[in-house]
Design a protein around this motif. Sequence first.
Motif, short mmCIF file in Angstrom:
data_model
loop_
_atom_site.label_atom_id
_atom_site.label_comp_id
_atom_site.label_asym_id
_atom_site.label_seq_id
_atom_site.Cartn_x
_atom_site.Cartn_y
_atom_site.Cartn_z
N ILE A 1 41.05 54.00 38.26
CA ILE A 1 39.71 54.39 38.71
C ILE A 1 38.63 53.72 37.86
N VAL A 2 38.81 53.77 36.54
CA VAL A 2 37.76 53.25 35.65
C VAL A 2 37.85 51.75 35.42
N GLU A 3 39.03 51.16 35.64
CA GLU A 3 39.22 49.71 35.48
C GLU A 3 39.90 49.18 36.74
N SER A 4 39.24 49.39 37.87
CA SER A 4 39.89 49.13 39.16
C SER A 4 40.22 47.66 39.38
N VAL A 5 39.39 46.74 38.92
CA VAL A 5 39.63 45.31 39.18
C VAL A 5 40.92 44.87 38.52
N MET A 6 41.08 45.17 37.23
CA MET A 6 42.31 44.79 36.53
C MET A 6 43.51 45.54 37.10
N SER A 7 43.31 46.82 37.40
CA SER A 7 44.40 47.63 37.93
C SER A 7 44.94 47.05 39.23
N MET A 8 44.04 46.63 40.13
CA MET A 8 44.48 46.10 41.42
C MET A 8 45.15 44.73 41.27
N LYS A 9 44.74 43.94 40.29
CA LYS A 9 45.43 42.67 40.02
C LYS A 9 46.87 42.94 39.61
N ILE A 10 47.04 43.92 38.73
CA ILE A 10 48.38 44.26 38.26
C ILE A 10 49.22 44.85 39.40
N LEU A 11 48.60 45.69 40.22
CA LEU A 11 49.31 46.29 41.34
C LEU A 11 49.74 45.24 42.36
N ASP A 12 48.87 44.29 42.64
CA ASP A 12 49.22 43.25 43.61
C ASP A 12 50.44 42.44 43.15
N ALA A 13 50.48 42.14 41.85
CA ALA A 13 51.64 41.42 41.31
C ALA A 13 52.90 42.28 41.41
N LYS A 14 52.74 43.57 41.16
CA LYS A 14 53.88 44.49 41.25
C LYS A 14 54.41 44.57 42.68
N MET A 15 53.51 44.60 43.66
CA MET A 15 53.95 44.69 45.05
C MET A 15 54.65 43.42 45.51
N GLU B 1 60.01 46.87 34.47
CA GLU B 1 59.56 47.53 33.24
C GLU B 1 58.07 47.33 32.96
N SER B 2 57.42 46.44 33.69
CA SER B 2 56.00 46.18 33.43
C SER B 2 55.13 47.22 34.16
N CYS B 3 53.94 47.46 33.63
CA CYS B 3 53.07 48.51 34.14
C CYS B 3 52.64 48.23 35.59
N CYS B 4 52.48 49.31 36.35
CA CYS B 4 52.02 49.18 37.74
C CYS B 4 50.50 49.18 37.84
N GLY B 5 49.82 49.51 36.71
CA GLY B 5 48.36 49.50 36.72
C GLY B 5 47.73 50.86 36.91
N SER B 6 48.55 51.91 36.95
CA SER B 6 48.00 53.26 37.12
C SER B 6 47.39 53.76 35.82
N ALA B 7 48.25 53.99 34.82
CA ALA B 7 47.82 54.30 33.44
C ALA B 7 46.80 55.44 33.38
N SER C 1 34.49 59.78 60.67
CA SER C 1 33.06 59.47 60.52
C SER C 1 32.79 58.11 59.90
N GLY C 2 33.82 57.58 59.23
CA GLY C 2 33.63 56.29 58.56
C GLY C 2 33.04 56.42 57.17
N MET C 3 32.86 57.65 56.69
CA MET C 3 32.27 57.86 55.37
C MET C 3 33.08 57.20 54.26
N LEU C 4 34.41 57.15 54.44
CA LEU C 4 35.26 56.58 53.40
C LEU C 4 35.01 55.09 53.19
N ARG C 5 34.42 54.45 54.21
CA ARG C 5 34.13 53.01 54.07
C ARG C 5 33.03 52.76 53.04
N MET C 6 32.33 53.82 52.64
CA MET C 6 31.30 53.69 51.62
C MET C 6 31.91 53.58 50.22
N LEU C 7 33.18 53.98 50.10
CA LEU C 7 33.87 53.90 48.82
C LEU C 7 34.49 52.53 48.62
N PRO C 8 34.77 52.13 47.37
CA PRO C 8 35.57 50.92 47.14
C PRO C 8 36.90 51.04 47.88
#
Length: 442
Positions: A376-390, A365-371, A155-162
Amino acid sequence: MTTANEKQAIQQQFHERMDEEELLNCMRCGFCLPSCPTYIESGFQESHSPRGRIALMKAVADGVIEPDEDVERSLELCLGCRACEPVCPSGVNYGRLLEEARDIIQQNKKHRLPARMLRNAVFKGLFPHQNRVRALTGMLGIYQRSGLQSAVRKSGMLRMLPDHLAKMESVLPKVPDLKQLKNRPNLLPPIGKRRKRAAFFSGCLMDTLFLDTNMATIKLLRLSGCEIVIPEQQACCGALHGHSGEKEQAVELAKRNIRAFENINADYIVTNAGGCGAFLKEYEHLLKDEPEWRERAKAFSQKLRDFSSVLLELDFWKKPLELPSQIVTYQDSCHLRNVMKTSAEPRKLLRGIKGAEYREMKHAESCCGSAGIYNIVESVMSMKILDAKMEAAKVTKAATIVTANPGCLLQMKLGIEREGLGNEVRAVHLADLLLEAAGVPS
């Protein structure tokens, strides 16, 4: 917005409750800075470093500054990964300071009604009650199996989410049906000669959303000669509460777990989730103000082991383990490494698998950003950390990324999806990979 009366109450409790000696232990040397993901990803802002946050706590406790929104924001943005602790020459227990500060703020701040209702629903209404966690997980299973998930996606409903939440929906594991959730036995014999008796801490999400991983862990322990007992009265570990300023509820959950495990007569209390294990390990500190419970908590914590430590002690790594030829890397669970001091054991187990070429990831050894719920509550910082991890993960050219904590596992799966690597790379829990390598069904 924090009112003047709330600020006054917070400041008074900082003065009364914060450990002055621990705050003064910080020498402001800066050894923690290279280990702090938020300091690095914020562009080296001092207020988002461990020593900067300690300085803010000390200033509030001394009445030098008010506990305003900037102070609260600095503490909120911390992952609580505790990577600063192993590198601190003074041995500052930063995690304990952070949890105390967050509890003071949350308990003296009047939340708006929606936030108050949500916190009550999550911290008091859901996680202390495993039957409710099962019911909620069961609803997710119905969503997955009924065709509703497929319809929602089409349905595309998920596109309404971040974007990160939409992708997170796609990486959730398949939920077992309610019959499986309810019918897991609580006493299982060893496979072969009995060597040890292990009490298994099953957790809340681990025993529902990740039930298959729990069963894999139990099978590995049984193959190593452990008789397994799973106390029925155990509860959520309380980590989510302790990290989110709900200390009183965390104390109650700790007492429930101590009561559930203390008469089992087990050689070990075993966990397979780094975040849970770390909080369980610190029950003695959590209950430090209650002498009777402190001693009971100490006895509890002394028996606590991550399953990888038990497998290594019982020589599981010497068994014939084999996988199809592939490159494997490992992402540390922050709390498993920094609090439970378990990092070599998973790596030794992985290196014992024939066909798996182990390659160490840079800054594993560094955090993946899940924590916990940070992603969910700090998604911008979390995704920055995850991108570096990937980026670091891609350098290894690994086909399999292994971790030992459910939040880390989902975060790495999310990272794989964000990078478009779903057909080339997988993320798995260490227990699931070891059972696969042993060639034994769970």
